[in-house]
Design a protein around this motif. Structure first.
Motif, short mmCIF file in Angstrom:
data_model
loop_
_atom_site.label_atom_id
_atom_site.label_comp_id
_atom_site.label_asym_id
_atom_site.label_seq_id
_atom_site.Cartn_x
_atom_site.Cartn_y
_atom_site.Cartn_z
N VAL A 165 0.86 -1.19 0.00
CA VAL A 165 0.00 0.00 0.00
C VAL A 165 0.90 1.24 0.00
O VAL A 165 1.66 1.48 0.94
N GLU A 166 0.79 2.02 -1.08
CA GLU A 166 1.67 3.18 -1.26
C GLU A 166 0.84 4.44 -1.50
O GLU A 166 -0.25 4.38 -2.06
N ASP A 167 1.36 5.58 -1.09
CA ASP A 167 0.62 6.82 -1.29
C ASP A 167 0.66 7.26 -2.75
O ASP A 167 -0.36 7.55 -3.35
N ILE A 168 1.88 7.31 -3.33
CA ILE A 168 2.00 7.86 -4.68
C ILE A 168 3.12 7.17 -5.44
O ILE A 168 4.18 6.89 -4.88
N LEU A 169 2.83 6.88 -6.68
CA LEU A 169 3.80 6.26 -7.58
C LEU A 169 4.31 7.37 -8.49
O LEU A 169 3.54 7.95 -9.26
N ASP A 170 5.60 7.65 -8.37
CA ASP A 170 6.17 8.79 -9.09
C ASP A 170 7.19 8.26 -10.12
O ASP A 170 6.81 7.79 -11.17
N THR A 171 8.48 8.31 -9.81
CA THR A 171 9.46 7.76 -10.76
C THR A 171 9.35 6.24 -10.84
O THR A 171 9.76 5.64 -11.83
N GLY A 172 8.82 5.61 -9.79
CA GLY A 172 8.71 4.16 -9.75
C GLY A 172 9.92 3.49 -9.12
O GLY A 172 9.94 2.28 -8.94
N LEU A 173 10.93 4.26 -8.78
CA LEU A 173 12.18 3.68 -8.26
C LEU A 173 11.94 2.94 -6.94
O LEU A 173 12.43 1.83 -6.74
N THR A 174 11.18 3.55 -6.05
CA THR A 174 10.95 2.94 -4.74
C THR A 174 10.18 1.64 -4.88
O THR A 174 10.57 0.60 -4.34
N LEU A 175 9.07 1.69 -5.59
CA LEU A 175 8.24 0.49 -5.69
C LEU A 175 8.88 -0.60 -6.54
O LEU A 175 8.70 -1.79 -6.27
N ASP A 229 -1.10 8.15 -8.90
CA ASP A 229 -0.11 7.77 -9.90
C ASP A 229 0.24 9.00 -10.73
O ASP A 229 -0.65 9.68 -11.24
N LYS A 230 1.57 9.28 -10.80
CA LYS A 230 2.05 10.40 -11.62
C LYS A 230 2.88 9.82 -12.75
O LYS A 230 4.10 9.79 -12.68
N PRO A 231 2.26 9.31 -13.80
CA PRO A 231 3.00 8.56 -14.83
C PRO A 231 4.02 9.41 -15.59
O PRO A 231 4.98 8.86 -16.14
N GLN A 284 2.50 17.31 -10.75
CA GLN A 284 2.49 18.42 -9.78
C GLN A 284 2.81 17.84 -8.42
O GLN A 284 2.53 16.66 -8.17
N PHE A 285 3.39 18.64 -7.54
CA PHE A 285 3.71 18.14 -6.20
C PHE A 285 2.47 18.27 -5.32
O PHE A 285 1.91 19.35 -5.17
N VAL A 286 2.06 17.16 -4.75
CA VAL A 286 0.83 17.16 -3.95
C VAL A 286 1.10 16.84 -2.49
O VAL A 286 2.06 16.12 -2.16
N VAL A 287 0.25 17.36 -1.64
CA VAL A 287 0.36 17.11 -0.20
C VAL A 287 -1.05 16.84 0.35
O VAL A 287 -2.05 17.08 -0.32
P1 IMP Z 1 9.24 7.20 -6.49
O1 IMP Z 1 10.32 6.24 -6.10
O2 IMP Z 1 9.75 8.39 -7.24
O3 IMP Z 1 8.06 6.55 -7.19
O4 IMP Z 1 8.83 7.83 -5.13
C1 IMP Z 1 7.65 7.75 -4.56
C2 IMP Z 1 7.74 8.48 -3.23
O5 IMP Z 1 8.15 9.84 -3.40
C3 IMP Z 1 6.39 8.50 -2.61
O6 IMP Z 1 6.22 7.40 -1.77
C4 IMP Z 1 6.40 9.81 -1.87
O7 IMP Z 1 6.96 9.59 -0.59
C5 IMP Z 1 7.34 10.69 -2.64
N1 IMP Z 1 6.61 11.59 -3.56
C6 IMP Z 1 6.59 11.56 -4.89
N2 IMP Z 1 5.79 12.51 -5.41
C7 IMP Z 1 5.29 13.18 -4.35
C8 IMP Z 1 4.37 14.28 -4.22
O8 IMP Z 1 3.84 14.87 -5.18
N3 IMP Z 1 4.09 14.66 -2.95
C9 IMP Z 1 4.61 14.06 -1.85
N4 IMP Z 1 5.46 13.03 -1.93
C10 IMP Z 1 5.79 12.58 -3.16
#
Ligand code: IMP
Ligand code: MG
Length: 182
Positions: A102-112, A134-136, A155-158
């Motif tokens: 369970v993850e808050d946001i998928l951004d670059t995808g590196l973490t997941l 998801d921020k594709p 966009q950066f979200v909080v």
């Molecule tokens: P990824 O490895 O770039 O996919 O990183 C995902 C992590 O970056 C998320 O679990 C968040 O902790 C953080 N992150 C990415 N984008 C945002 C954003 O828009 N707002 C807050 N945290 C973000």
């Protein structure tokens, strides 16, 4: 106390709490359908996913258990390198379990991408990913995501668990934090 606080920046609501509630409920129905009465083990990625986890957990009409994992990613400057370090590992083995990350946001995808491979090696019966957002646009590593709440622009979200420098996690809506100087 008369401590002066800096004025909050102008946050723009992107996804209202009612829409989040409705979408989380739909995601829970989809998970129930996919796992048809089998127990599921939810793994929350700390800290951002804690509120999503709490809401999803309460919507699920299945036998559930939870565990928590915390990671920090390395990077030069503002660019993530793809190196991820576990700062708090799971408390229990996931071997043979139906696991949902369970993850808050998928951004670059590196973490997941990293976590998925790490957890897959621990031999769960099933391994799925649920991400609220998801921020594709910024994806650099493919991630097999199964459940997505909302696809959002770059966009950066909080809010709703997501922070900027540990602030704003308590906002009930997902809001856009304007870029500095905007
Ligand atoms: P990824 O490895 O770039 O996919 O990183 C995902 C992590 O970056 C998320 O679990 C968040 O902790 C953080 N992150 C990415 N984008 C945002 C954003 O828009 N707002 C807050 N945290 C973000
Ligand atoms: Mg996170």
């Amino acid at each position: 106390m008369s401590a002066r606080r800096k004025p909050p920046p102008k946050l723009k609501v992107l996804i209202r709490r009612a829409a989040i509630r409705q979408r989380v409920r739909q995601m829970a129905r989809q998970i129930e359908h996919d796992f048809s009465r089998q127990p599921v083990h939810l793994i929350c990625i700390l800290k951002g996913a804690c509120i999503f986890l709490a809401d999803l957990l309460r919507e699920l009409r299945l036998d559930t258990s939870v565990d928590f994992i915390a990671v920090s990613s390395y990077g030069k400057g503002s660019l993530p390198s793809g190196e991820v370090r576990i700062t708090k590992d799971l408390d229990q083995s996931i071997e043979g379990m139906n696991v949902i990350i369970v993850e808050d946001i998928l951004d670059t995808g590196l973490t997941l991408n990293y976590l998925y491979r790490l957890l897959q090696a621990r031999k769960p019966k099933a391994l799925k990913i649920a991400a609220l957002l998801d921020k594709p646009a910024r994806r650099v590593k493919e991630v097999p995501v199964d459940y997505v709440g909302f696809t959002i622009p770059d966009q950066f979200v909080v809010g709703y668990g997501l922070d900027f420098g540990e602030e704003y996690r308590n906002l009930p809506d997902v809001c856009v934090l304007p870029a500095a100087g905007a």
